[in-house]
Design an enzyme around this catalytic site. Structure first.
Site, PDB file in Angstrom:
ATOM      1  CB  SER A 131       4.478 -10.723  42.828  1.00 18.57           C
ATOM      2  OG  SER A 131       5.717 -10.169  43.212  1.00 18.57           O
ATOM      3  CG  PHE A 155       6.770   0.543  39.660  1.00 18.14           C
ATOM      4  CD1 PHE A 155       6.788   1.845  40.154  1.00 18.14           C
ATOM      5  CD2 PHE A 155       6.593  -0.497  40.565  1.00 18.14           C
ATOM      6  CE1 PHE A 155       6.619   2.103  41.512  1.00 18.14           C
ATOM      7  CE2 PHE A 155       6.437  -0.263  41.927  1.00 18.14           C
ATOM      8  CZ  PHE A 155       6.446   1.041  42.407  1.00 18.14           C
ATOM      9  CB  ILE A 156       5.690   1.779  32.529  1.00 15.50           C
ATOM     10  CG1 ILE A 156       4.367   1.176  33.057  1.00 15.50           C
ATOM     11  CG2 ILE A 156       5.961   1.381  31.077  1.00 15.50           C
ATOM     12  CD1 ILE A 156       4.361  -0.340  33.245  1.00 15.50           C
ATOM     13  CD  GLU A 363      12.393  -7.683  32.196  1.00 23.74           C
ATOM     14  OE1 GLU A 363      12.413  -8.845  31.791  1.00 23.74           O
ATOM     15  OE2 GLU A 363      12.839  -6.715  31.566  1.00 23.74           O
TER      16      GLU A 363
END
Ligand code: CAA
Length: 387
Positions: A131, A155-156, A363
């Site tokens: 975040s 986490f791509i 996102e």
């Protein structure tokens, strides 16, 4: 509802719906179970021009519309939210070049991305910077005509399957988010490797992995924008891409409602189809109403973005919050309508609930989206009161 889409948009929507039902739905369970990447479908999407949508015409695209991207993502997600992500995540990975790339960068990369020759991935998140995106530790140090990148992204989405990585790294750690800079890193660059592949709860057809940079030598011409502009590039990228996540959530919700209606019609209890019970009808009515309200907001905001609106952070965040919360509620209710069968992996509905969850997280978590919305309405309120 009629959203007065253009002929081209209606055709694209129809094509994506047909492909979703005929090609994606039959294999969704397979990819969910195995976690394999759906290369066959990606090849098909390329042939159908789905990777052209968000790219400007002069670089081989279809005009760069968020609305078109939303329509295709929604329809594909109706069959499988994970498969749809191969398209939406490539859009996310390309947006830094589309939004802030030089003419040379656009000429070099966008036509191949439009042809679907390779996929893109966006590398912002790190183990200690989720975040708090301004806390990235990946470093880029200038060395003559090159930058040397060191660090780890995780986490791509499309990590390991993409060939073009847009990476946010720090060129001046003392400046925090103002010291971040964006780069293009091509697959095959020495020092670029992939780490752990994640074993996820949902969207299992999508590849998620670590992307590692060890003395990765990047030519200066691969820098996107100026030094120190990387955080803004990242924020503008996310502003443009969040309606796509919202569309993914919307498609997942619609797909779950479609299945719940079919099931409620054929399932008999107490001597009649359960769809004749008011308890079920009211649930279906609420699900449909929430879905339509979400669709109306996403389409309106996508049209606003495509019309050239500049400050879209608040509206884009609103799309994602509403759509992902609705997707979670609708898919949970759909499982409820299926009853005990809904909890079993033999039935397709529990996958929709698992797939929906990530849309509240990636996102930017929905808590971050609410923060963005709140900051903007407070700022707008203050400027209104001065008038
Ligand atoms: N457009 C343009 N500029 C923006 C902006 C926007 N939307 N938002 C912020 N900025 C600018 C600010 O104006 C400010 O500029 P100045 O320094 O010149 O004043 C600068 O950026 C810093 O902004 P903030 O002070 O607001 O920054 P912050 O540290 O408070 O963080 C945040 C803001 C909104 C919380 C941001 O960190 C954020 O969006 N976090 C979530 C990150 C995120 O979405 N990660 C998802 C990764 S991608 C992914 O999930 C896909 C995948 O592959 C899985």
């Amino acid at each position: 509802m009629d959203y007065f889409l253009t002929e081209t948009q209606l055709e694209l929507q129809k094509l994506a719906r047909k492909i979703a039902m005929e090609k994606v739905r039959p294999v969704a369970a397979h990819y969910d179970k195995t976690g394999e990447f759906p290369w066959e479908l990606v090849k098909l999407f390329a042939e159908l021009d789905f990777f052209r949508i968000w790219i400007e015409e002069e670089y081989g695209g279809m005009g760069g519309g968020v609305m078109e991207l939303v329509l295709v993502t929604e329809e594909l997600s109706r069959a499988c939210g994970g498969v749809a992500l191969a398209v939406a995540a490539s859009a996310l990975g390309s947006f830094p070049v589309v939004i802030s790339g030089t003419k040379q960068q656009k000429e070099k990369y966008l036509p191949d991305l439009a042809d679907g020759k390779y996929l893109a991935a966006f590398c912002l998140t790190e183990p200690e910077a989720g975040s708090d995106a301004g806390a990235i530790k990946t470093k880029a140090v200038r060395d003559g005509d090159y930058y040397i990148l060191n660090g780890k992204k995780h986490f791509i989405t499309n990590g390991g399957v993409a060939k073009l990585y847009t990476v946010i790294a720090s060129t001046d750690p003392s400046k925090g988010s103002r010291g971040a800079t964006a780069f293009i890193v091509e697959e095959g660059t020495e020092g670029l490797s992939y780490g752990k592949e994640e074993d996820k709860m949902g969207i299992r057809a999508s590849a998620t992995s670590e992307v590692i940079f060890e003395d990765c030598k990047i030519p200066v011409e691969n820098r996107i924008g100026e030094e120190g502009q990387g955080f803004i590039v990242a924020m503008k990228t996310l502003d443009k891409s969040r309606p796509g996540v919202a569309a993914q959530a919307l498609g997942i919700a619609q797909g779950a409602l479609d299945l719940a209606i079919d099931y409620a019609r054929q399932r008999e209890q107490f001597g009649q189809s359960i769809i004749s019970f008011q308890a079920i009808q009211f649930m279906l009515a609420d699900m449909a109403t929430q879905i339509e309200a979400t669709r109306a907001l996403i389409y309106a905001i996508s049209k606003m973005i495509d019309s050239g609106a500049k400050n879209i952070a608040k509206e884009s965040a609103m799309c994602k919050v509403l759509a992902s919360d609705v997707a979670m509620k609708v898919t949970t209710d759909a499982v409820q309508i299926f009853g005990g069968y809904g909890y079993m992996r033999d039935y397709p509905i529990e996958k929709f609930m698992r797939d929906a969850k990530i849309t509240q997280i990636y996102e930017g978590t929905n808590q971050i989206q609410r923060m963005v919305i709140a900051r903007n309405i407070i700022r707008e309120g203050a400027s209104q009161s001065k008038k």
